[in-house]
Design a protein around this motif. Structure first.
Motif, PDB file in Angstrom:
ATOM      1  N   GLU A  86       6.995  12.938  28.231  1.00 44.64           N
ATOM      2  CA  GLU A  86       7.912  12.901  27.232  1.00 44.64           C
ATOM      3  C   GLU A  86       9.402  12.961  27.962  1.00 44.64           C
ATOM      4  OE1 GLU A  86       5.994  15.864  27.188  1.00 44.64           O
ATOM      5  OE2 GLU A  86       4.282  15.270  25.633  1.00 44.64           O
ATOM      6  N   ALA A  87       9.955  12.216  27.091  1.00 45.78           N
ATOM      7  CA  ALA A  87      11.371  12.222  27.529  1.00 45.78           C
ATOM      8  C   ALA A  87      12.574  13.149  26.453  1.00 45.78           C
ATOM      9  CB  ALA A  87      12.280  10.778  27.586  1.00 45.78           C
ATOM     10  N   ILE A  94       5.794  13.924  18.688  1.00 45.28           N
ATOM     11  CA  ILE A  94       5.142  12.603  18.465  1.00 45.28           C
ATOM     12  C   ILE A  94       3.631  13.030  19.202  1.00 45.28           C
ATOM     13  CG2 ILE A  94       4.543  10.296  19.095  1.00 45.28           C
ATOM     14  CD1 ILE A  94       7.325   9.521  18.279  1.00 45.28           C
ATOM     15  N   THR A  95       3.841  13.368  20.651  1.00 39.66           N
ATOM     16  CA  THR A  95       2.617  13.615  21.583  1.00 39.66           C
ATOM     17  C   THR A  95       1.798  14.997  20.962  1.00 39.66           C
ATOM     18  OG1 THR A  95       3.635  12.530  23.465  1.00 39.66           O
ATOM     19  CG2 THR A  95       1.951  14.310  23.763  1.00 39.66           C
ATOM     20  N   ALA A  96       2.479  15.711  20.417  1.00 38.77           N
ATOM     21  CA  ALA A  96       1.821  16.908  19.776  1.00 38.77           C
ATOM     22  C   ALA A  96       0.831  16.667  18.559  1.00 38.77           C
ATOM     23  CB  ALA A  96       2.855  18.010  19.195  1.00 38.77           C
ATOM     24  N   CYS A  99      -2.109  14.460  19.826  1.00 41.36           N
ATOM     25  CA  CYS A  99      -2.887  15.270  20.434  1.00 41.36           C
ATOM     26  C   CYS A  99      -3.796  16.082  19.474  1.00 41.36           C
ATOM     27  CB  CYS A  99      -2.274  16.648  21.664  1.00 41.36           C
ATOM     28  SG  CYS A  99      -1.983  15.468  23.125  1.00 41.36           S
ATOM     29  N   ARG A 100      -3.190  16.719  18.230  1.00 40.10           N
ATOM     30  CA  ARG A 100      -3.410  17.471  17.086  1.00 40.10           C
ATOM     31  C   ARG A 100      -4.702  16.371  16.419  1.00 40.10           C
ATOM     32  NH1 ARG A 100      -3.104  18.261  11.673  1.00 40.10           N
ATOM     33  NH2 ARG A 100      -3.369  20.473  11.080  1.00 40.10           N
ATOM     34  N   ALA A 101      -4.282  15.153  16.195  1.00 38.06           N
ATOM     35  CA  ALA A 101      -5.140  14.132  15.480  1.00 38.06           C
ATOM     36  C   ALA A 101      -6.370  14.040  16.436  1.00 38.06           C
ATOM     37  CB  ALA A 101      -4.365  12.929  15.315  1.00 38.06           C
ATOM     38  N   SER A 102      -6.103  13.956  17.688  1.00 40.86           N
ATOM     39  CA  SER A 102      -7.344  13.701  18.497  1.00 40.86           C
ATOM     40  C   SER A 102      -8.373  14.652  18.662  1.00 40.86           C
ATOM     41  CB  SER A 102      -6.849  13.393  19.827  1.00 40.86           C
ATOM     42  OG  SER A 102      -7.838  13.111  20.906  1.00 40.86           O
ATOM     43  N   TYR A 103      -7.814  15.786  18.590  1.00 40.57           N
ATOM     44  CA  TYR A 103      -8.594  17.128  18.566  1.00 40.57           C
ATOM     45  C   TYR A 103      -9.187  17.239  17.314  1.00 40.57           C
ATOM     46  CZ  TYR A 103      -9.811  22.055  18.694  1.00 40.57           C
ATOM     47  OH  TYR A 103     -10.524  23.220  18.741  1.00 40.57           O
ATOM     48  N   ILE A 104      -8.873  16.954  16.001  1.00 36.75           N
ATOM     49  CA  ILE A 104      -9.464  16.899  14.835  1.00 36.75           C
ATOM     50  C   ILE A 104     -10.525  15.882  14.817  1.00 36.75           C
ATOM     51  CG2 ILE A 104      -9.213  16.527  12.439  1.00 36.75           C
ATOM     52  CD1 ILE A 104      -6.353  18.042  12.868  1.00 36.75           C
ATOM     53  N   SER A 105     -10.033  15.017  15.261  1.00 42.71           N
ATOM     54  CA  SER A 105     -11.348  13.592  15.398  1.00 42.71           C
ATOM     55  C   SER A 105     -12.479  14.149  16.133  1.00 42.71           C
ATOM     56  CB  SER A 105     -10.356  12.171  16.001  1.00 42.71           C
ATOM     57  OG  SER A 105     -10.501  12.452  17.399  1.00 42.71           O
ATOM     58  N   SER A 149      -2.588   7.650  15.904  1.00 44.38           N
ATOM     59  CA  SER A 149      -1.961   8.799  15.584  1.00 44.38           C
ATOM     60  C   SER A 149      -0.171   8.667  16.223  1.00 44.38           C
ATOM     61  CB  SER A 149      -2.119  10.074  15.604  1.00 44.38           C
ATOM     62  OG  SER A 149      -1.164  11.105  15.266  1.00 44.38           O
ATOM     63  N   TRP A 150      -0.127   8.451  17.613  1.00 47.64           N
ATOM     64  CA  TRP A 150       1.015   7.984  18.077  1.00 47.64           C
ATOM     65  C   TRP A 150       1.637   6.950  17.496  1.00 47.64           C
ATOM     66  CZ3 TRP A 150       3.847   4.736  21.333  1.00 47.64           C
ATOM     67  CH2 TRP A 150       4.633   5.637  22.171  1.00 47.64           C
ATOM     68  N   HIS A 151       1.080   5.929  17.190  1.00 51.70           N
ATOM     69  CA  HIS A 151       1.642   4.751  16.711  1.00 51.70           C
ATOM     70  C   HIS A 151       2.417   4.840  15.219  1.00 51.70           C
ATOM     71  CE1 HIS A 151       2.602   0.417  16.129  1.00 51.70           C
ATOM     72  NE2 HIS A 151       1.816   0.336  15.110  1.00 51.70           N
ATOM     73  N   ARG A 152       1.479   5.756  14.614  1.00 54.10           N
ATOM     74  CA  ARG A 152       2.149   6.081  13.280  1.00 54.10           C
ATOM     75  C   ARG A 152       3.437   7.057  13.097  1.00 54.10           C
ATOM     76  NH1 ARG A 152      -3.230   7.886  10.436  1.00 54.10           N
ATOM     77  NH2 ARG A 152      -4.279   5.883  10.210  1.00 54.10           N
TER      78      ARG A 152
END
Length: 156
Positions: A86-87, A94-96, A99-105, A149-152
């Motif tokens: 991240e910059a 957005i990354t956090a 990652c949260r959405a990925s974990y929940i999935s 999630s990142w795109h949204r």
């Protein structure tokens, strides 16, 4: 981001193809050992292996080159995915969230995939590598959940 997700998806699919071929070869070898046949012949098609090596090599070199330009450190380029660099604070947020959405999935996908394993005894003759395919669904689901999630979040 899109190229990284596409590259990862292609690599996982090719890896699944190669593992399915190896599984069938191991099953043939197990049959030979069990039946104690005089001929020890196992056929392994080389197309999936060469395809994985060639396409996987090209994708890996391309992604490594893109990461090396972004990270400017070979250690970060080698071990840290492009998506996690991240910059600013917005990208960290957005990354956090991704990652949260990925974990929940995964909390949703694991019981579903475990349930799908219950039908394996019924299709084991037609598709003996079914558990490999189900197991590789986990990283695919995780990658797609992260990307979605990142795109949204990035459009907000």
């Amino acid at each position: 981001m899109f190229r990284s997700i596409l590259g990862t998806t292609v690599l996982i699919i090719l890896f699944g193809w190669v593992m399915s071929v190896f599984y069938l070869a191991y099953a043939d070898f197990a049959d030979i050992v069990k039946s104690q046949q005089s001929s020890w012949e196992v056929t392994i098609p080389l197309l999936p292996i060469f395809t994985f090596i060639v396409i996987g090599g090209i994708i890996s070199v391309f992604l490594h080159y893109a990461k090396k330009q972004k990270f400017q450190s070979w250690k970060k380029a080698l071990f840290l995915p492009v998506e996690l660099e991240e910059a600013d604070e917005r990208e960290k947020y957005i990354t956090a969230q991704a990652c949260r959405a990925s974990y929940i999935s995964l909390w949703i996908a694991c019981p579903v995939i475990t349930g799908l394993l219950c039908i394996y005894p019924f299709i084991s003759e037609q598709m003996p590598y079914y558990p490999i395919l189900l197991f590789l669904l986990l990283p695919l689901i995780q990658v797609f959940a992260y990307a979605t999630s990142w795109h949204r979040q990035s459009r907000i």
